[in-house]
Design a protein around this motif. Structure first.
Motif, short mmCIF file in Angstrom:
data_model
loop_
_atom_site.label_atom_id
_atom_site.label_comp_id
_atom_site.label_asym_id
_atom_site.label_seq_id
_atom_site.Cartn_x
_atom_site.Cartn_y
_atom_site.Cartn_z
N VAL B 12 0.86 -1.18 0.00
CA VAL B 12 0.00 0.00 0.00
C VAL B 12 0.90 1.23 0.00
CG1 VAL B 12 -1.83 1.26 1.17
CG2 VAL B 12 -1.79 -1.23 1.28
N HIS B 14 1.15 5.70 -1.32
CA HIS B 14 0.39 6.90 -1.65
C HIS B 14 0.80 7.41 -3.02
CE1 HIS B 14 -0.35 6.84 2.73
NE2 HIS B 14 -1.50 7.38 2.39
N GLU B 15 -0.11 8.12 -3.64
CA GLU B 15 0.18 8.68 -4.96
C GLU B 15 1.49 9.43 -4.94
OE1 GLU B 15 -3.42 10.94 -6.07
OE2 GLU B 15 -3.45 9.69 -7.86
N THR B 81 -3.43 6.38 -8.69
CA THR B 81 -4.45 5.44 -8.21
C THR B 81 -4.78 4.40 -9.29
OG1 THR B 81 -6.19 6.98 -8.88
CG2 THR B 81 -5.47 7.05 -6.58
N SER B 84 -3.24 0.86 -9.24
CA SER B 84 -3.71 -0.17 -8.31
C SER B 84 -4.15 -1.39 -9.10
CB SER B 84 -4.88 0.36 -7.48
OG SER B 84 -4.48 1.43 -6.65
N GLN B 108 -1.87 -1.34 -3.95
CA GLN B 108 -2.94 -0.37 -3.75
C GLN B 108 -2.30 1.01 -3.61
OE1 GLN B 108 -5.36 -0.90 -0.23
NE2 GLN B 108 -6.66 0.85 -0.71
N LYS B 110 -3.06 4.82 -2.75
CA LYS B 110 -4.06 5.68 -2.12
C LYS B 110 -3.87 7.12 -2.58
CE LYS B 110 -4.94 3.03 2.07
NZ LYS B 110 -5.02 3.09 3.55
N PRO B 111 -4.98 7.84 -2.71
CA PRO B 111 -4.87 9.24 -3.14
C PRO B 111 -4.16 10.10 -2.09
CG PRO B 111 -7.17 8.53 -3.06
CD PRO B 111 -6.36 7.40 -2.55
#
Lengths: 114, 111
Positions: B12, B14-15, B81, B84, B108, B110-111
């Motif tokens: 996971v 972040h952008e 995103t 993903s 994944q 996340k924004p």
């Protein structure tokens, strides 16, 4: 863009039913494959074909059977479906060029046997 | 027994982050290594690698193969995103040209 089609997209059937999953490609590819994929797991090869009238079993034992009467068509049949057959089935094709051609996949059939 | 192992199994971020996905293999008669991206439907082809040390690049994605150490990496820079997905590594092996898949890495973003 690859042109390989699978139908149905989703199928829910009862135990003991006979089913056929359809796969067709319009690219004239000689090699075709069936993979089985459970959620979160890797793809397992269950059947493949080098061309018309050629069918081979893959690495994962499967109770399904396949046929290759026409180049473009590679259906998979389960004579008597069971809950253990619940899975996603992915069909793929590739050119026959020394084993190194990328596989092009269809969108898959998600089978649920109740 | 031929096998392909991917790590991590899930990730996971972040952008904007950069990610590196790993794929190691032990197969007889290695032919080539392929990377696929699988969203909700069919796996889509990203790269095929046959030679060590030659980077393949497509936009923000790049990949390289090390045939001596038997592994490959897939890099994604400035993740979005839309990146993903499950990223699958597969190896063509043997004279029959079977494609063996790893378990996949679920990414994944996340924004």
């Amino acid at each position: 863009e690859a042109d390989i089609y699978q139908t149905p997209r989703y199928l829910v059937i009862g135990t003991g039913k006979k089913i056929t999953l359809e796969c067709s490609q319009t690219m004239g590819h000689d090699k075709m494959y069936w993979y089985q994929q459970d959620p979160g797991m890797e793809l397992h090869l269950i059947h493949y074909s080098y061309g018309v009238n050629s069918t081979e079993k893959g690495d994962l034992s499967s109770e399904s059977t396949v046929s290759r009467i026409r180049t473009e068509h590679f259906p998979l049949t389960l004579e008597s479906a069971r809950p253990s057959h619940t899975s996603q089935y992915l069909c793929a094709s590739s050119e026959w060029t020394g084993n190194n051609s990328p596989l092009h996949f269809g969108n898959g059939t998600r089978l649920t046997v109740t | 027994e031929d096998k392909v192992v991917q790590s991590p199994l899930s990730l996971v971020v972040h952008e904007g982050d950069t990610v590196t996905l790993n794929c190691s293999y032990e197969v007889t008669n290695f032919r080539s290594l392929l990377w696929y991206k699988q969203e909700k439907k069919a796996p889509t082809f990203l790269f095929m690698l046959t030679s060590s040390g030659i980077e393949k690049k497509s936009g923000r994605l790049s990949s390289i193969l090390d045939k001596k150490e038997l592994f490959s990496i897939l890099n994604i820079t400035a993740t979005q995103t839309g990146d993903s997905a499950i990223y699958l590594c597969a190896v063509f092996t043997g004279n029959t040209g079977k494609l063996i898949f790893g378990q996949g890495t679920t990414l994944q973003v996340k924004p």
